[in-house]
Design a protein around this motif. Structure first.
Motif, PDB file in Angstrom:
ATOM      1  N   PHE A 157      -0.474  21.777  -4.936  1.00  0.00           N
ATOM      2  CA  PHE A 157      -0.986  21.308  -5.509  1.00  0.00           C
ATOM      3  C   PHE A 157       0.486  20.599  -4.882  1.00  0.00           C
ATOM      4  CE2 PHE A 157      -0.228  16.629  -8.035  1.00  0.00           C
ATOM      5  CZ  PHE A 157      -1.797  16.228  -7.391  1.00  0.00           C
ATOM      6  N   ALA A 158       1.575  21.405  -4.900  1.00  0.00           N
ATOM      7  CA  ALA A 158       2.892  20.692  -4.884  1.00  0.00           C
ATOM      8  C   ALA A 158       3.281  20.523  -3.197  1.00  0.00           C
ATOM      9  CB  ALA A 158       3.801  20.851  -5.197  1.00  0.00           C
ATOM     10  N   TRP A 159       2.389  21.298  -2.766  1.00  0.00           N
ATOM     11  CA  TRP A 159       3.355  21.742  -1.670  1.00  0.00           C
ATOM     12  C   TRP A 159       1.885  21.436  -0.178  1.00  0.00           C
ATOM     13  CZ3 TRP A 159       7.628  22.649  -0.025  1.00  0.00           C
ATOM     14  CH2 TRP A 159       8.307  23.089  -0.893  1.00  0.00           C
ATOM     15  N   LYS A 160       0.583  21.286  -0.491  1.00  0.00           N
ATOM     16  CA  LYS A 160      -0.273  20.854   0.183  1.00  0.00           C
ATOM     17  C   LYS A 160      -1.066  19.868   0.435  1.00  0.00           C
ATOM     18  CE  LYS A 160      -2.356  25.605   0.539  1.00  0.00           C
ATOM     19  NZ  LYS A 160      -3.329  26.852  -0.231  1.00  0.00           N
ATOM     20  N   PHE A 161      -0.543  19.981  -1.128  1.00  0.00           N
ATOM     21  CA  PHE A 161      -0.971  17.920  -1.194  1.00  0.00           C
ATOM     22  C   PHE A 161       0.343  16.400  -1.582  1.00  0.00           C
ATOM     23  CE2 PHE A 161      -2.332  14.189  -4.109  1.00  0.00           C
ATOM     24  CZ  PHE A 161      -4.074  13.795  -3.396  1.00  0.00           C
ATOM     25  N   LEU A 162       0.680  17.136  -2.262  1.00  0.00           N
ATOM     26  CA  LEU A 162       1.500  16.134  -2.337  1.00  0.00           C
ATOM     27  C   LEU A 162       2.684  15.450  -1.151  1.00  0.00           C
ATOM     28  CD1 LEU A 162       2.773  16.179  -6.179  1.00  0.00           C
ATOM     29  CD2 LEU A 162       1.461  14.164  -4.674  1.00  0.00           C
ATOM     30  N   LEU A 163       3.897  17.047  -1.134  1.00  0.00           N
ATOM     31  CA  LEU A 163       3.591  17.028   0.186  1.00  0.00           C
ATOM     32  C   LEU A 163       3.443  16.240   1.807  1.00  0.00           C
ATOM     33  CD1 LEU A 163       6.506  17.525   1.445  1.00  0.00           C
ATOM     34  CD2 LEU A 163       6.169  19.959   1.828  1.00  0.00           C
ATOM     35  N   PRO A 164       2.933  17.006   2.095  1.00  0.00           N
ATOM     36  CA  PRO A 164       1.836  16.096   3.062  1.00  0.00           C
ATOM     37  C   PRO A 164       1.962  14.455   3.366  1.00  0.00           C
ATOM     38  CG  PRO A 164       0.788  17.880   3.096  1.00  0.00           C
ATOM     39  CD  PRO A 164       1.212  18.225   1.831  1.00  0.00           C
ATOM     40  N   LEU A 165       0.944  14.622   2.090  1.00  0.00           N
ATOM     41  CA  LEU A 165       0.823  13.209   1.272  1.00  0.00           C
ATOM     42  C   LEU A 165       1.914  12.281   1.695  1.00  0.00           C
ATOM     43  CD1 LEU A 165      -1.483  11.222   1.307  1.00  0.00           C
ATOM     44  CD2 LEU A 165      -0.992  11.486  -0.942  1.00  0.00           C
ATOM     45  N   SER A 166       3.038  12.954   1.256  1.00  0.00           N
ATOM     46  CA  SER A 166       4.223  11.794   0.967  1.00  0.00           C
ATOM     47  C   SER A 166       4.763  11.753   2.459  1.00  0.00           C
ATOM     48  CB  SER A 166       5.117  12.512  -0.056  1.00  0.00           C
ATOM     49  OG  SER A 166       5.409  13.684   0.658  1.00  0.00           O
ATOM     50  N   ILE A 167       5.110  12.571   3.213  1.00  0.00           N
ATOM     51  CA  ILE A 167       5.256  12.659   4.879  1.00  0.00           C
ATOM     52  C   ILE A 167       5.172  11.438   5.520  1.00  0.00           C
ATOM     53  CG2 ILE A 167       6.093  13.710   6.546  1.00  0.00           C
ATOM     54  CD1 ILE A 167       6.825  15.934   4.827  1.00  0.00           C
ATOM     55  N   PHE A 168       3.210  11.968   5.497  1.00  0.00           N
ATOM     56  CA  PHE A 168       2.642  10.731   6.251  1.00  0.00           C
ATOM     57  C   PHE A 168       2.967   9.227   5.899  1.00  0.00           C
ATOM     58  CE2 PHE A 168      -1.492   8.690   5.724  1.00  0.00           C
ATOM     59  CZ  PHE A 168      -2.589   8.456   7.185  1.00  0.00           C
ATOM     60  N   ASN A 169       2.813   9.135   4.245  1.00  0.00           N
ATOM     61  CA  ASN A 169       2.936   8.127   3.590  1.00  0.00           C
ATOM     62  C   ASN A 169       4.566   7.239   4.243  1.00  0.00           C
ATOM     63  OD1 ASN A 169       2.620   5.880   2.160  1.00  0.00           O
ATOM     64  ND2 ASN A 169       3.993   6.347   0.268  1.00  0.00           N
ATOM     65  N   ILE A 170       5.390   7.904   4.481  1.00  0.00           N
ATOM     66  CA  ILE A 170       6.697   7.656   5.160  1.00  0.00           C
ATOM     67  C   ILE A 170       6.173   7.099   6.635  1.00  0.00           C
ATOM     68  CG2 ILE A 170       8.691   8.186   5.951  1.00  0.00           C
ATOM     69  CD1 ILE A 170       9.106  10.027   3.955  1.00  0.00           C
ATOM     70  N   ILE A 179      -3.245  -5.269   7.137  1.00  0.00           N
ATOM     71  CA  ILE A 179      -3.209  -4.023   7.430  1.00  0.00           C
ATOM     72  C   ILE A 179      -2.973  -3.022   6.103  1.00  0.00           C
ATOM     73  CG2 ILE A 179      -0.822  -2.889   7.598  1.00  0.00           C
ATOM     74  CD1 ILE A 179      -0.331  -4.934  10.083  1.00  0.00           C
ATOM     75  N   TRP A 180      -3.139  -3.951   4.797  1.00  0.00           N
ATOM     76  CA  TRP A 180      -2.610  -4.236   3.793  1.00  0.00           C
ATOM     77  C   TRP A 180      -3.886  -3.045   3.203  1.00  0.00           C
ATOM     78  CZ3 TRP A 180      -4.309  -3.713  -1.862  1.00  0.00           C
ATOM     79  CH2 TRP A 180      -2.915  -3.681  -2.495  1.00  0.00           C
ATOM     80  N   ALA A 181      -5.186  -3.340   3.818  1.00  0.00           N
ATOM     81  CA  ALA A 181      -6.673  -2.762   3.680  1.00  0.00           C
ATOM     82  C   ALA A 181      -6.607  -1.417   3.905  1.00  0.00           C
ATOM     83  CB  ALA A 181      -7.103  -3.827   3.497  1.00  0.00           C
ATOM     84  N   MET A 182      -6.105  -1.485   5.401  1.00  0.00           N
ATOM     85  CA  MET A 182      -6.310  -0.876   6.673  1.00  0.00           C
ATOM     86  C   MET A 182      -5.094   0.690   6.026  1.00  0.00           C
ATOM     87  SD  MET A 182      -7.886  -0.271   9.317  1.00  0.00           S
ATOM     88  CE  MET A 182      -6.796   0.508  10.509  1.00  0.00           C
ATOM     89  N   SER A 183      -3.845   0.299   5.765  1.00  0.00           N
ATOM     90  CA  SER A 183      -3.341   1.036   5.051  1.00  0.00           C
ATOM     91  C   SER A 183      -4.083   1.457   4.095  1.00  0.00           C
ATOM     92  CB  SER A 183      -2.155   0.924   4.627  1.00  0.00           C
ATOM     93  OG  SER A 183      -1.723  -0.613   4.821  1.00  0.00           O
ATOM     94  N   PRO A 230       0.412  -1.483  -0.040  1.00  0.00           N
ATOM     95  CA  PRO A 230      -0.340  -0.084  -0.002  1.00  0.00           C
ATOM     96  C   PRO A 230       0.882   1.051  -0.290  1.00  0.00           C
ATOM     97  CG  PRO A 230      -0.388  -1.350   1.991  1.00  0.00           C
ATOM     98  CD  PRO A 230       0.808  -2.589   1.218  1.00  0.00           C
ATOM     99  N   TRP A 231       1.998   1.107   1.101  1.00  0.00           N
ATOM    100  CA  TRP A 231       3.000   2.439   1.483  1.00  0.00           C
ATOM    101  C   TRP A 231       3.427   2.372  -0.523  1.00  0.00           C
ATOM    102  CZ3 TRP A 231       7.031   0.302   0.286  1.00  0.00           C
ATOM    103  CH2 TRP A 231       7.666  -1.084   1.181  1.00  0.00           C
ATOM    104  N   GLY A 232       3.837   1.221  -1.487  1.00  0.00           N
ATOM    105  CA  GLY A 232       4.715   1.646  -2.146  1.00  0.00           C
ATOM    106  C   GLY A 232       3.754   2.337  -3.593  1.00  0.00           C
ATOM    107  N   LEU A 233       2.415   1.625  -2.706  1.00  0.00           N
ATOM    108  CA  LEU A 233       1.947   2.513  -4.133  1.00  0.00           C
ATOM    109  C   LEU A 233       1.675   3.764  -4.193  1.00  0.00           C
ATOM    110  CD1 LEU A 233      -0.265   1.156  -7.109  1.00  0.00           C
ATOM    111  CD2 LEU A 233      -1.988   0.703  -4.431  1.00  0.00           C
ATOM    112  N   ALA A 234       1.073   4.306  -3.015  1.00  0.00           N
ATOM    113  CA  ALA A 234       0.723   5.457  -2.695  1.00  0.00           C
ATOM    114  C   ALA A 234       2.102   6.359  -3.027  1.00  0.00           C
ATOM    115  CB  ALA A 234       0.747   5.673  -0.734  1.00  0.00           C
ATOM    116  N   ALA A 235       3.653   5.766  -2.959  1.00  0.00           N
ATOM    117  CA  ALA A 235       4.350   6.551  -2.869  1.00  0.00           C
ATOM    118  C   ALA A 235       5.003   6.493  -4.659  1.00  0.00           C
ATOM    119  CB  ALA A 235       5.359   5.676  -2.089  1.00  0.00           C
ATOM    120  N   PHE A 236       4.113   5.494  -5.322  1.00  0.00           N
ATOM    121  CA  PHE A 236       4.666   5.164  -6.897  1.00  0.00           C
ATOM    122  C   PHE A 236       3.542   5.873  -7.403  1.00  0.00           C
ATOM    123  CE2 PHE A 236       3.305   3.566 -10.614  1.00  0.00           C
ATOM    124  CZ  PHE A 236       4.677   3.458 -11.125  1.00  0.00           C
TER     125      PHE A 236
END
Lengths: 382, 452, 173, 231
Positions: B318-331, B420-424, B203-209
């Motif tokens: 889009f970069a600062w308010k969406f992608l950046l928080p999401l990628s930090i959260f993804n980590i 966990i997969w589904a949860m994430s 799941p995290w890999g998918l999001a990161a991808f």
């Protein structure tokens, strides 16, 4: 989001000299729809001053028309708004017919409506294509639009002999009858058109990028729209229910059942202007279906001589062109030529609100606002 | 300087210098053809073998374009900075070519000639990749500034702002993979994904991808993020004043950068050269690698044929308010889920392994008879062994076989895994939705009125 | 042999880049010369097998500091100075003297004949080792630094309050 | 900005459908080859296009019965200049919107197809670089002497003289007209015949009327004479 900064004051900070970036967009710019120029002053990417410059395509249309017979300026009206030669013809024919009082045969009236609505389809479909092209889509919607436009232009060619400069209307009717099988081909096209519109809407109308690019951009208030004399889809997008086909019911428009889409006037932004045109196409298809079902046989042109001397009079003929109210104002002085000939070009008058809509937006907004106004420089400059 | 060294250098670099520019030629053809078909046109179909009427589906088009580009007049505007105007396209190309070296491409001629097959076996290949790919920004800025043209300057400014912004989500989404593998080495990252253990399946890999791919689109100035060269607004952006061969170099640099960044996406998330039939034909790994790159590029072309462009402020938001928080959260999420899942599965696998060894190894007393064979025991053990080899896919396959046969521990592992997969995924979706609601404007389709 | 040649090439480029960066009146040219200097410095780091430092050199100095400089320059007018005019000032003698003094101070250990081999312990230059060093003995330093940078970042955001300015600051961090 | 809604994916589905559809459905394509062009024979030069005089192209969407390119002068069967219909009345020259026709009237009359002595154009030039193919000249011509040609390959290396078409090049026979615009030509012939008949009838009527009038006059005169005589 857009606050029209009509009087923009440069942020002056102590010890920091700043200046604006002045750009002359056009006359050779990919998205000024012809030889149009916008002198833009930018603060970063924000438009703080905009001055439209036009006249590069001035052809002296009105003065030329005053020096030739009534019939001879008919082909020149084709070249005003070269996307919609049929409606241009009609507006001019309407004005001149008021001078000479000629009965237009039934079949000609039907064909006029058919041609005008086909023209509206052509105009709106290409406008939407160009508009999305201005938004930056790589010509895909434009190509789909052109495919449909080509089909309609084929019909025009079969009827009038030319694809764009149709020169098809005459005082008192039409130049010639449509060839055999033309009506069937048109019916086929009209039947297929809604399917294309469905696909087009699926491609465009829910696309989040288009939504966020167009909504809240280039707001035009109802008051400003009325005061500036804006007409056509642009006016209806600003929330005024005004359509000459309903108001004047020129030709035989009172015989058809159709609806006029308009907004509640809250926004009047680029998205509204874009969507109103999408919706109008459906209504045009409805009119076309009725007209094609009812069209009678008969004469195509009333009794009228090629060169005539009308009694001295002042007339104004107007129609709901695809871009707005297209009017021709003629003063006859008893000779074969008009004493005064004046075009009311919807493109030009709709363009007058450009500055008010663009200020405070980004430069990319200015481009799409210009696209949503739907101008053709042939008509703006004449 | 020894002969060996020269041979190694040539072996490592020449394939890159030959293969990727020729792939570039093919890609331009592919793009033109695909875009044409998307737009219901035919595309190049007449340019084939010269002096004949053999069209070859227009495959000669890139060559014709190249010849045309070379022979075009090179125009340098008066008042332009001549040196920088010349240097910019070169500077755009060099980093793009350089970062190709960091891709874990193993060319098959190790068989014929002994020697290194990967150009840079750097320990910190991934970070080098980002460092050098960032240089393209400079080239674009240089071009925009040197042209002495306001549109170019605007394009250059846009490019800098955009590329600097999108580098951050790009890097942060790559961090997840680096974290999981525990290495910045591209080769190790590739090795960690063999046997279909691609990170995109997590799941995290998918999001990161997804984040990586979006940011990569912005990094390479592809639609819908092609603002630096936005035709309808600023003519051609930073290369408005470029013509002829310099323009061709920019073009080449842009496409090579596309290959490189897709190559990195393939390395990080799509299993690098991993694919079927590798045991019988190891040379296929290069083919898989390049095929995956082409898959990504096809998606880029598809997007280009569909989407309009964003506006500058929306791009930044889009970069600062969406992608950046999401990628930090993804980590954070990746660390958490990985830890939870790993701990659970490790404990259970240990228990499974223990259960077969226990009777024999434990304090010699009571239990001398064989343990009762539990249904699915064998499969579960296989799964546990695969797991200790870090082969997730294999482990899951065996565990699910065991679970089908009714093995309780495997079932619990699978339950955990899928849970966990589904949860994430749900958490990620909720997070994305939330960020979206915070950052987006209230753009939605509207209803219209009709007058009869 | 190869390494020596590479070293000399890189060194010459670095010195020339630094010189051009100082001597040019055209600010943009100066910045790009500075970047060439940074790049060759990173090459020198690579030569020392300190690849992580080399990467960071490029990432931070060229990617961030350089861009920041360019942004700053873009906000100024009269970017292109008059290159034909030579930079000469009356205090040039003192400038040269100060530069020489700094050089001497820097070279002092060498002049004193200090045993450099004692200082240079063999270390494992891999990224992993670096990471472990950071996380184990120097974790407090790292955390303090991170805190400082975060504070600086938030301070910058608060100071500028503009939505778009944050990107340079963040990148800088 | 959001990508979480489905709009973008819907759009992508449309483009994918078009991508695949363009390989299977010809009507999806924006541009199509002319139908009259053989599949394997690509035109390499101007000569490969059907350019032969009067060749009717099969594809009605490109060149059709109403297609109008540039005007031509008609003559009836026979020597062109002997049977030219144009009488150099110069109405078309006056009415032409872009003023691209130049006519010089002949000084002496010459017999036309009907055997009547008529003026003829000593010069009749059309500048096709100015002409906008509006067909006004055709409509105003009272003699059906000028009609629209459908020939569209007019490119010439001569920029100045090449686009100024002279009288002798403009002259085309009525048969040719029938070939390129059969319906229109037939209708025009019919109209001409009808017009002629009407004219004849009118003439006859006028003649009869004149005769009657003369008779009446004569009668009246006779009457008056008689009256005078009687008075």
């Amino acid at each position: 989001m857009i606050t029209a900064a009509l009087n923009y004051e440069l942020l002056q900070q102590e010890g920091l000299e700043t200046s604006l970036l002045e750009i002359s967009m056009g006359p050779h710019h990919p998205s000024t729809h012809g030889v149009f120029r916008m002198d833009v002053k930018l603060d970063g990417e924000t438009v703080v001053e905009l001055r439209p410059v036009f006249g590069y395509l001035h052809r002296n249309h009105e003065k030329l028309a005053e020096n030739m017979t009534y019939l001879s300026s008919m082909p020149f009206t084709d070249r005003l708004d070269y996307f919609n030669s049929m409606t241009n013809n009609w507006a001019y024919a309407l004005a001149a017919e008021k001078l000479i009082e000629v009965e237009v045969p039934e079949r000609a009236e039907y064909l006029r409506v058919i041609m005008a609505e086909l023209t509206r389809l052509v105009n709106h479909v290409t406008l939407v294509g160009f508009f999305i092209n201005d938004l930056g889509a790589l010509g895909t919607p434009l190509m789909y639009a052109f495919r449909e436009r080509e089909k309609i232009l084929d019909l025009f060619e079969q009827a009038s002999g030319a694809r764009m400069m149709c020169n098809y209307f005459r005082f008192g009717g039409l130049r010639n009858d449509v060839p055999e099988g033309w009506l069937d081909r048109t019916r086929e096209l009209v039947d297929r058109f809604p399917a294309f519109l469905d696909e087009y809407e699926q491609l465009l109308c829910e696309n989040e990028i288009i939504l966020s690019r167009t909504q809240g951009v280039g707001n035009l208030s109802r008051e400003l729209a009325i005061n500036a004399g804006v007409t056509g889809p642009m006016l209806r997008a600003s929330g005024v229910n005004y359509d000459l086909r309903k108001v004047d019911a020129y030709g035989i428009y009172d015989r058809f059942k159709f609806r006029v889409p308009y907004t509640d006037g809250d926004t009047g932004d680029c998205y509204d202007r874009f969507m109103i045109r999408m919706l109008e196409m459906r209504e045009s298809v409805a009119i076309l279906k009725q007209a094609l079902a009812d069209i009678p046989e008969g004469d195509i042109i009333g009794k009228v001589s090629k060169v005539f001397k009308p009694k001295p009079a002042e007339v104004y003929g107007r129609i709901e062109g695809p871009k707005g109210e297209l009017g021709f104002y003629l003063i006859a002085d008893g000779t074969t030529k008009p004493y005064r000939y004046r075009v009311r070009p919807p493109s030009l008058i709709n363009l007058t609100v450009l500055r008010d809509m663009c200020l405070g937006g980004k430069i990319a907004d200015a481009v799409i606002i210009l696209g949503s106004i739907d101008i053709v420089l042939g008509e703006v400059d004449r | 300087m020894s002969f060996e060294l020269i041979k190694d250098i040539l072996l490592a670099t020449v394939p890159l210098l030959v293969i990727f520019p020729s792939l570039f030629a093919f890609t331009t053809w592919m793009e033109r053809k695909a875009l044409a078909r998307i737009q219901n046109r035919i595309g190049p179909n007449k340019t084939g073998i010269p002096c004949t009427r053999i069209g070859l589906f227009g495959l000669g088009q890139p060559a014709a374009d190249g010849i045309k580009m070379i022979f075009k007049e090179d125009i340098v505007p008066r008042g332009a900075d001549k040196l920088f105007h010349l240097l910019a396209p070169i500077l755009a190309l060099i980093p793009a070519m350089l970062i190709l070296c960091f891709l874990p491409l193993e060319f098959p001629w190790g068989k014929f000639i002994s020697g290194k097959v990967q150009a840079f076996m750097l320990d910190s290949a991934v970070i080098f990749f980002f460092a050098i790919s960032g240089l393209a920004t400079l080239a674009i800025f240089m071009a925009g500034w040197a042209s002495r043209n306001k549109y170019s300057l605007l394009g250059g400014m846009r490019a800098v702002a955009q590329m600097v912004s999108y580098e951050i989500p790009l890097l942060l989404s790559a961090v997840v993979v680096v974290m999981m593998v525990g290495s910045l080495n591209a080769k190790e990252i590739a090795d960690a994904q063999t046997g279909f253990n691609w990170f995109v399946f997590t799941p995290w890999g998918l999001a990161a991808f997804v984040i990586f791919f979006i940011a990569a689109l912005a990094e390479t100035n592809r639609s819908p993020f092609d603002l630096p060269e936005a035709e309808s607004e600023i003519i051609a952006g930073y290369f408005t004043e470029y013509s002829g061969f310099k323009f061709a170099l920019f073009f080449l640099g842009e496409y090579i950068a596309m290959f490189a960044i897709s190559g990195l996406a393939v390395t990080l998330f799509l299993g690098a050269g991993d694919g079927p039939f590798l045991t019988s034909a190891p040379w296929l790994s290069v083919v898989w690698f390049i095929a995956k790159i082409f898959g990504l590029i096809a998606v880029m072309i598809w997007l280009r044929g569909t989407l309009p462009r964003l506006r500058v402020d929306q791009l930044m938001a889009f970069a600062w308010k969406f992608l950046l928080p999401l990628s930090i959260f993804n980590i954070l999420l990746a660390g958490l889920t990985h830890f939870a899942l790993d701990a659970r599965v490790a404990a259970t696998s240990d228990a499974i392994l223990y259960s077969i060894h226990a009777p024999h190894t434990h304090s010699g007393e009571a239990n001398h008879e064989h343990p009762k064979p539990v249904a699915g025991q064998k499969e579960a053990v296989m799964g546990a062994l695969h797991y200790t080899d870090k082969n997730w896919m294999g482990a899951m396959k065996w565990f699910s076989k065991a679970a089908l046969k009714g093995h309780a521990q495997s079932r619990s592992i699978l339950g955990w895994g899928f849970g966990i997969w589904a949860m994430s995924l749900i958490v990620l979706y909720v997070m994305a939705k939330g960020l979206d609601n915070v950052s987006r404007s209230t753009a939605k389709p509207r209803e219209y009125l009709y007058a009869e | 042999m190869t390494q020596e040649i590479t070293f000399w090439v890189l060194a010459v480029i670095a010195v020339l880049g630094a010189l051009v960066a100082v001597r040019r009146r055209n600010l943009i040219h100066g910045v790009f010369a500075l970047m060439i200097f940074f790049a060759s410095l990173s090459g020198l780091f690579l030569l020392l097998l300190a690849e992580f430092i080399a990467a960071v050199q490029i990432l931070v100095y060229i990617g961030a500091v350089g861009i920041l400089l360019l942004f700053a320059i873009m906000l100024t007018e009269r970017v292109t100075g008059d290159d034909a005019r030579d930079i000469t000032s009356r205090g040039s003698f003192w400038g040269w003297a100060a530069a020489l003094a700094v050089l001497v101070v820097l070279l002092l250990p060498a002049i004193q004949g200090a045993d450099l081999s004692q200082v240079a312990k063999p270390i494992n230059p891999s990224v992993k080792a670096l990471g472990q060093q950071m996380m184990e003995p120097y974790v407090v330093t790292l955390e303090v630094l991170a805190l400082l940078l975060t504070a600086a970042l938030i301070g910058a955001v608060a100071a500028s309050q503009g939505g778009e300015k944050t990107k340079e600051d963040t990148d800088d961090a | 900005m959001s990508i979480l809604g489905g709009g973008i994916f819907k759009g992508m589905a449309v483009t994918l459908r078009n991508f695949i559809g363009s390989y299977f459905y010809k009507e999806r394509l924006t541009t199509n080859d002319y139908e009259w062009r053989a599949k394997d024979k690509l035109p390499q030069s101007i000569g490969d296009y059907p350019k032969e005089e009067g060749e009717q192209l099969r594809d009605t969407t490109t060149v059709n019965h109403y297609s109008r390119n540039f005007p031509m002068l008609l003559h009836d069967t026979g020597e062109p200049m002997d049977t030219i219909r144009c009488v150099a009345c110069q109405i078309c020259e006056r009415e032409c919107p872009p003023q691209c026709i130049y006519i010089e009237k002949s000084t002496e009359k010459k017999e036309n197809a009907d055997g009547k002595p008529q003026f003829y154009p000593a010069k009749f030039d059309i500048d096709v670089s100015v002409c906008m193919s509006c067909q006004i000249c055709v409509e105003v011509c009272p003699f059906d002497a000028i009609v629209m040609n459908s020939q569209f390959e007019l490119s010439t290396p001569n920029r100045f003289g090449g686009l100024l078409v002279r009288r002798d090049d403009l002259l085309k026979s009525n048969d040719y007209y029938h070939k390129i615009h059969p319906q229109e030509a037939a209708a025009r012939d019919q109209k001409m015949v009808a017009d002629k008949a009407a004219k004849e009838a009118k003439k006859k009527a006028a003649a009869e009327k004149a005769k009657a009038a003369a008779e009446a006059r004569a009668a009246a005169a006779a009457e008056a004479e008689a009256k005078e005589d009687t008075e």
